[in-house]
Design an enzyme around this catalytic site. Structure first.
Site, mmCIF file in Angstrom:
data_model
loop_
_atom_site.group_PDB
_atom_site.id
_atom_site.type_symbol
_atom_site.label_atom_id
_atom_site.label_comp_id
_atom_site.label_asym_id
_atom_site.label_seq_id
_atom_site.Cartn_x
_atom_site.Cartn_y
_atom_site.Cartn_z
ATOM 1 N N ASP A 167 0.813 -1.224 0.000
ATOM 2 C CA ASP A 167 0.000 0.000 0.000
ATOM 3 C C ASP A 167 0.846 1.273 0.000
ATOM 4 O OD1 ASP A 167 -2.086 -1.872 0.409
ATOM 5 O OD2 ASP A 167 -1.976 -1.622 2.573
ATOM 6 N N GLU A 195 -11.134 -0.793 -3.588
ATOM 7 C CA GLU A 195 -10.451 -0.036 -2.538
ATOM 8 C C GLU A 195 -9.327 0.793 -3.158
ATOM 9 O OE1 GLU A 195 -9.165 -3.264 -0.107
ATOM 10 O OE2 GLU A 195 -7.517 -3.820 -1.429
#
Length: 459
Positions: A184, A349
């Site tokens: 991420d 997401e």
């Protein structure tokens, strides 16, 4: 706060107490990246998975590869180290015998595979104490590697000391850009320097409690600035699931937006503040910025902040449902009544927004991060809040190179240029999965009409 494994400082304190002659909290630095470990008292023999074997220029390629480890951020503690093999496995102890296994991410494995450095028997050498058995060190016995209780003898100290040398099998891949398991990645620029803020990976259930920061002038050589926020001691309402951070700046201060929660509770968004890009950050509110139950539908995770050329900042977040809202000037509040749902088709997401030549780009990740088909798609629009025109997938797996699960990205513009880069995670190559991921960076290019060319993912 609940902790998955022993906290760092008590472990180091135990090391100082049980190892005679060791200065309090002694912790020599071991360079991360590809390295080999040579025995002090048997020069020419190297740590090779679970044993100590001769390695020379004439050794075969497999022997050299087996004698090469990547020194990475400790799976159980950022103050210590883990040793990853070229095949993606980790050196760990089981029944006090050293061997290599795949990281399961549970607290026992992470602790078994984490070793804290102490001074070796000769200048420039290092010994490795067990993280979860700090009175034991890695040592060779009959050329097998064991985790044995420390003995204050010259023989034991020599048997447990190693020189960190150049790797027998040098790193050839461009990625990962930072050694170890990180996901991420939020890549940005402050004051002409690149900063990278990832999720610390390698934890079962993505349960890591802390964030680190890295910086670079060239996107190749990175400085590790250590832990910038630890949810356990630093955040009253969360001690687990330190996911997908983003950092923005305003008026000389830096704001870290993060996901967090209790181990079994709903995930929530927080914001922390610091005076420098590398922290330390402190919780700005003492409560969540976005509660897990504040809006119906989806999880409150994956925050991202985009600041437009007029100075207005926007907060984006969500899993399953994408939301966006204007941030107030204090960067720590917003009007809940103004929150918009902006979910595009295929969205899961990882929202990310940037602007180029007057066009706004809204990007996101599709599918599940545990899937090899995790990928990035995007849309364009006339404002930070759309409306958005879907443009399709631009980043996805490349099986011919063993690259899977490419997603949860960020985009950065090289200062003063029209050169762009995309940072993202993938399954660690070669033995990764949805909780053993690594961070890499590739160029991001545009067509003449402003659409994004498919990213050429590289090793």
């Amino acid at each position: 706060m609940r902790r998955a494994v022993l906290p760092v400082l008590p472990v180091l304190a135990v090391l100082a107490a049980v190892l005679p002659g060791t200065p309090a909290l002694a912790a020599p630095t071991v360079p991360t990246g590809a390295r080999s470990l040579e025995s002090v008292n048997y020069p020419g023999r190297y740590m090779r998975q679970g044993q100590l074997d001769p390695v020379s220029a004439s050794s075969d390629a497999q022997t050299k590869a087996d004698a090469t480890f990547t020194v990475v951020n400790g799976l159980a503690s950022p103050a210590c180290y883990s040793l990853q093999t070229k095949s993606g496995l980790f050196l760990r102890h089981r029944d006090f015998r050293l061997r290599v296994d795949a990281n399961t991410g549970d607290p026992t494995f992470r602790a078994d595979a984490t070793f804290c450095p102490v001074d070796g028997s000769v200048a420039g050498s290092v010994a490795f104490a067990s993280y979860n058995y700090p009175s034991r060190r890695i040592r060779h016995r009959d050329f097998a590697l064991w985790l044995d209780p420390f003995q204050d003898t010259a023989a034991f100290k020599a048997d447990s000391s190693f020189r960190v040398t150049a790797p027998w099998t040098p790193k050839t891949n461009k990625g990962p850009v930072i050694p170890g398991l990180f996901a991420d990645p939020h890549l940005t620029v402050f004051n002409g320097r690149y900063y990278l803020y990832p999720t610390t990976d390698g934890y079962a259930g993505w349960s890591s409690p802390y964030y680190k920061a890295f910086s670079s002038t060239d996107l190749v050589n990175w400085t590790d600035h250590g832990v910038i926020l630890d949810l356990g001691p630093d955040v009253a309402w969360a001690d687990n699931s330190a996911w997908a951070p983003a950092v923005a700046t305003r008026n000389g201060r830096y704001y870290l937006y993060f996901s967090g929660g209790a181990a079994t509770g709903a995930k929530q968004l927080g914001v922390a503040v610091a005076d420098t890009p590398t922290g330390p950050f402190r919780d700005a509110l003492g409560r969540p910025l976005v509660r897990g139950d504040q809006f119906s539908g989806g999880q409150a995770i994956d925050p991202m902040v985009f600041t437009d050329t007029d100075g207005q900042s926007y907060l984006y977040w969500g899993q399953g449902v994408a939301r966006a809202v204007r941030l107030d000037a204090d960067m720590t509040s917003f009007d809940p009544a103004q929150v918009r749902v902006v979910t595009p088709a295929g969205y899961n997401e990882g929202s990310f927004v940037f602007k180029r030549n007057g066009t706004y780009y809204f990007m996101w990740s599709e599918n599940d991060t545990r899937s090899e088909d995790y990928r990035v798609a995007y849309a364009t629009g006339p404002s930070p809040l759309g409306p958005w025109t879907n443009r399709g997938v631009v980043l996805q797996k490349r099986l011919d190179a063993g690259i899977k699960g490419t997603g949860h990205h960020s985009v950065v513009q090289a200062p003063g240029t029209d050169t762009w880069y995309i940072a993202y995670h993938r399954f660690a190559v070669p033995a990764g999965n949805g909780t053993n991921r690594e961070t890499t960076i590739d160029p991001l290019a545009f067509n003449a009409d402003g659409t994004i060319r498919p990213v050429v993912v590289s090793l």
